[in-house]
Design a protein around this motif. Structure first.
Motif, PDB file in Angstrom:
ATOM      1  N   ALA A 189       0.932  -1.463   0.031  1.00  0.00           N
ATOM      2  CA  ALA A 189      -0.013  -0.057  -0.095  1.00  0.00           C
ATOM      3  C   ALA A 189       0.822   1.257   0.224  1.00  0.00           C
ATOM      4  O   ALA A 189       0.563   2.295  -0.835  1.00  0.00           O
ATOM      5  N   LEU A 190       2.001   1.144   0.783  1.00  0.00           N
ATOM      6  CA  LEU A 190       2.939   2.439   0.653  1.00  0.00           C
ATOM      7  C   LEU A 190       3.583   2.514  -0.626  1.00  0.00           C
ATOM      8  O   LEU A 190       3.528   3.794  -0.970  1.00  0.00           O
ATOM      9  N   ALA A 191       3.879   1.425  -1.258  1.00  0.00           N
ATOM     10  CA  ALA A 191       4.366   1.725  -2.595  1.00  0.00           C
ATOM     11  C   ALA A 191       3.374   2.204  -3.629  1.00  0.00           C
ATOM     12  O   ALA A 191       3.713   2.853  -4.431  1.00  0.00           O
ATOM     13  N   THR A 192       2.308   1.788  -3.525  1.00  0.00           N
ATOM     14  CA  THR A 192       1.336   2.230  -4.351  1.00  0.00           C
ATOM     15  C   THR A 192       0.855   3.726  -4.325  1.00  0.00           C
ATOM     16  O   THR A 192       0.815   4.524  -5.166  1.00  0.00           O
ATOM     17  N   TRP A 193       0.921   4.043  -2.990  1.00  0.00           N
ATOM     18  CA  TRP A 193       0.749   5.545  -2.441  1.00  0.00           C
ATOM     19  C   TRP A 193       2.042   6.253  -3.313  1.00  0.00           C
ATOM     20  O   TRP A 193       1.745   7.327  -3.888  1.00  0.00           O
ATOM     21  N   ALA A 194       3.273   5.759  -3.222  1.00  0.00           N
ATOM     22  CA  ALA A 194       4.337   6.487  -3.621  1.00  0.00           C
ATOM     23  C   ALA A 194       4.244   6.600  -5.051  1.00  0.00           C
ATOM     24  O   ALA A 194       4.814   7.685  -5.578  1.00  0.00           O
ATOM     25  N   ILE A 195       3.863   5.601  -6.109  1.00  0.00           N
ATOM     26  CA  ILE A 195       3.885   5.713  -7.335  1.00  0.00           C
ATOM     27  C   ILE A 195       2.577   6.496  -8.103  1.00  0.00           C
ATOM     28  O   ILE A 195       2.719   6.801  -9.036  1.00  0.00           O
ATOM     29  N   ARG A 196       1.509   6.306  -7.254  1.00  0.00           N
ATOM     30  CA  ARG A 196       0.038   6.931  -7.692  1.00  0.00           C
ATOM     31  C   ARG A 196      -0.072   8.247  -7.146  1.00  0.00           C
ATOM     32  O   ARG A 196      -1.238   8.763  -7.670  1.00  0.00           O
ATOM     33  N   GLY A 197       0.520   8.706  -6.111  1.00  0.00           N
ATOM     34  CA  GLY A 197       0.335  10.022  -5.603  1.00  0.00           C
ATOM     35  C   GLY A 197      -0.889   9.920  -4.682  1.00  0.00           C
ATOM     36  O   GLY A 197      -1.544   9.001  -4.400  1.00  0.00           O
ATOM     37  N   ASN A 198      -1.075  11.303  -4.054  1.00  0.00           N
ATOM     38  CA  ASN A 198      -1.942  11.347  -3.022  1.00  0.00           C
ATOM     39  C   ASN A 198      -3.486  11.148  -3.598  1.00  0.00           C
ATOM     40  O   ASN A 198      -4.197  10.690  -2.672  1.00  0.00           O
ATOM     41  N   ALA A 199      -3.703  11.314  -4.689  1.00  0.00           N
ATOM     42  CA  ALA A 199      -5.065  11.208  -5.151  1.00  0.00           C
ATOM     43  C   ALA A 199      -5.480   9.712  -5.113  1.00  0.00           C
ATOM     44  O   ALA A 199      -6.594   9.117  -4.837  1.00  0.00           O
ATOM     45  N   ALA A 200      -4.526   8.645  -5.287  1.00  0.00           N
ATOM     46  CA  ALA A 200      -4.830   7.280  -4.904  1.00  0.00           C
ATOM     47  C   ALA A 200      -5.011   7.012  -3.613  1.00  0.00           C
ATOM     48  O   ALA A 200      -5.979   5.966  -3.433  1.00  0.00           O
ATOM     49  N   ARG A 201      -4.584   7.588  -2.621  1.00  0.00           N
ATOM     50  CA  ARG A 201      -4.814   7.500  -1.146  1.00  0.00           C
ATOM     51  C   ARG A 201      -6.186   8.295  -0.961  1.00  0.00           C
ATOM     52  O   ARG A 201      -7.228   7.611  -0.149  1.00  0.00           O
ATOM     53  N   THR A 202      -6.638   9.305  -1.342  1.00  0.00           N
ATOM     54  CA  THR A 202      -7.738  10.008  -1.087  1.00  0.00           C
ATOM     55  C   THR A 202      -9.081   9.725  -1.742  1.00  0.00           C
ATOM     56  O   THR A 202     -10.218   9.728  -1.261  1.00  0.00           O
ATOM     57  N   ILE A 203      -8.715   9.339  -3.001  1.00  0.00           N
ATOM     58  CA  ILE A 203     -10.078   8.986  -3.985  1.00  0.00           C
ATOM     59  C   ILE A 203     -10.407   7.485  -3.906  1.00  0.00           C
ATOM     60  O   ILE A 203     -11.409   7.222  -3.757  1.00  0.00           O
ATOM     61  N   THR A 204      -9.234   6.744  -4.194  1.00  0.00           N
ATOM     62  CA  THR A 204      -9.562   5.266  -4.196  1.00  0.00           C
ATOM     63  C   THR A 204      -9.038   4.352  -2.962  1.00  0.00           C
ATOM     64  O   THR A 204      -9.253   3.288  -3.060  1.00  0.00           O
ATOM     65  N   HIS A 205      -8.586   5.376  -2.112  1.00  0.00           N
ATOM     66  CA  HIS A 205      -8.285   4.644  -0.801  1.00  0.00           C
ATOM     67  C   HIS A 205      -7.464   3.354  -0.826  1.00  0.00           C
ATOM     68  O   HIS A 205      -7.381   2.437  -0.261  1.00  0.00           O
ATOM     69  N   LEU A 206      -6.511   3.492  -1.977  1.00  0.00           N
ATOM     70  CA  LEU A 206      -5.550   2.735  -2.267  1.00  0.00           C
ATOM     71  C   LEU A 206      -6.018   1.324  -2.645  1.00  0.00           C
ATOM     72  O   LEU A 206      -5.347   0.304  -2.309  1.00  0.00           O
ATOM     73  N   GLY A 207      -7.191   0.980  -2.915  1.00  0.00           N
ATOM     74  CA  GLY A 207      -8.043  -0.028  -3.489  1.00  0.00           C
ATOM     75  C   GLY A 207      -8.240  -0.853  -2.079  1.00  0.00           C
ATOM     76  O   GLY A 207      -8.618  -1.898  -2.502  1.00  0.00           O
ATOM     77  N   ALA A 208      -8.660  -0.172  -0.960  1.00  0.00           N
ATOM     78  CA  ALA A 208      -9.322  -0.720   0.169  1.00  0.00           C
ATOM     79  C   ALA A 208     -10.635  -1.441  -0.075  1.00  0.00           C
ATOM     80  O   ALA A 208     -11.272  -0.981  -0.878  1.00  0.00           O
ATOM     81  N   THR A 209     -10.764  -2.390   0.567  1.00  0.00           N
ATOM     82  CA  THR A 209     -11.865  -3.358   0.140  1.00  0.00           C
ATOM     83  C   THR A 209     -13.128  -3.093   0.969  1.00  0.00           C
ATOM     84  O   THR A 209     -13.393  -3.894   1.882  1.00  0.00           O
ATOM     85  N   ASN A 210     -13.526  -1.717   0.926  1.00  0.00           N
ATOM     86  CA  ASN A 210     -14.615  -1.413   1.744  1.00  0.00           C
ATOM     87  C   ASN A 210     -16.182  -1.928   1.157  1.00  0.00           C
ATOM     88  O   ASN A 210     -16.087  -1.752  -0.322  1.00  0.00           O
ATOM     89  N   PRO A 211     -17.107  -2.205   1.855  1.00  0.00           N
ATOM     90  CA  PRO A 211     -18.215  -2.452   1.168  1.00  0.00           C
ATOM     91  C   PRO A 211     -19.178  -1.547   0.332  1.00  0.00           C
ATOM     92  O   PRO A 211     -18.725  -0.212   0.667  1.00  0.00           O
TER      93      PRO A 211
END
Length: 313
Positions: A169-191
């Motif tokens: 998840a940290l590596a994905t945040w590093a390569i995709r940027g803050n948008a990946a964390r705030t918009i897609t939540h790094l692919g978190a599996t929320n219902p």
């Protein structure tokens, strides 16, 4: 995983190996079961004594240093393998969510299921001989529940797997940027909206059942076409994601579900990604081990699979 039991030294049959993990008594127990079921021997004290002698060098003769190095390599294999698996999955999920194309149209839903299946197939083939390539706490706990993996190593495996998921998840945040964390939540599996935690839990139980049933067959059944194991296990994960993706993103794996949640801070339905896969995995392993594997062989046994003779585990 250890490779033990030279069947040729026991009954003159073609040489084969039995791949298991555990303490010496667990290795002997599994070897006895293999020789009895696969080669038609009676389970007698004499047979057990002969097997113990055959396995002496493979189990009891290894030095403590060698064992420690093998265990460390297995833990590292689980950490690195889980990192690669989860990184591949959530990097693809975030690219699809942010509509980042490789060439042409951006990724779609199909790419996510394929990323799951292709990555797992490659890693099972590449790391299976090092750690067994569980890469999933649900798989580790399911195999331990049916005594195909030592409970002594469960904490180490699960810790390595969870750390691999967080690092991914940290590596994905590093390569995709803050948008990946705030918009897609790094692919978190929320219902998904409209999907209750209870329904998402049922989905996770069912889809993990699919994956672990195939894994258990590959690990425990002598009749399984070993050469096809990586492909079939990868396809089982892809099938699970096709089913569960629309409900909660299809964790099937606590490391894949919780790693992105921890880094993104998005904890909706977090317990579902932890509890569902474990329940589904244990149910599948117990069913296969206690019921399905003990069934009679098919009346006609295939001699070739994909042009190759199936390997014996």
């Amino acid at each position: 995983m250890r490779k033990v039991a030279d069947c040729r030294r026991l009954d003159g049959d073609d040489a084969c190996t039995l791949t298991i993990a555990g303490e010496p008594d667990e290795v002997v127990r599994a070897a006895v079961e293999h020789v009895v079921t696969a080669h038609g021997h009676a389970d007698t004290p004499e047979l057990r004594a002969q097997i113990q002698e055959v396995l002496k060098d493979g189990v009891g003769g290894r030095s403590g240093t060698a064992d420690s190095k093998a265990v460390a390599a297995a833990y590292l294999g689980e950490l690195v393998g889980t990192f690669i698996l989860v990184f591949t999955i959530i990097a693809t999920v975030t690219a699809a969510g942010l509509r980042h194309p490789t060439a042409g149209s951006p990724y779609g839903s199909l790419s996510i299921a394929l990323a799951n299946g292709v990555a797992l197939a490659a890693l099972v083939g590449g790391l299976g001989h090092i750690s067994g390539a569980h890469l999933n706490p649900a798989v580790t706990m399911a195999l331990a529940a049916i005594r195909r993996f030592s409970w002594r190593h469960v904490p180490g495996y699960v810790t390595a797997q969870m750390l691999g998921g967080i690092l991914a998840a940290l590596a994905t945040w590093a390569i995709r940027g803050n948008a990946a964390r705030t918009i897609t939540h790094l692919g978190a599996t929320n219902p998904q909206p409209g999907v209750s935690d209870g329904r998402a839990l049922l989905v996770e139980i069912l889809i993990t059942f699919v994956l672990v049933l195939v894994v258990t067959a590959a690990v425990t059944d002598d009749r399984f076409p070993t050469v096809l194991a990586p492909l079939l296990i990868g396809l089982a994960l892809a099938a699970a994601v096709f089913i569960g993706g629309p409900s909660d993103g299809a964790a099937v794996n606590p490391a894949r579900g919780l790693g992105p949640m921890i880094v993104s801070g998005s904890f909706g339905g977090w317990w579902v990604s932890l509890v569902g896969p474990v329940i589904g995995g244990v149910l599948a392993a117990v069913l296969y081990d206690r019921v399905i594997r003990k069934g009679a062989p098919a009346p006609v046994q295939p001699t070739r699979v994909g042009g190759l003779r199936p390997e014996r585990p």
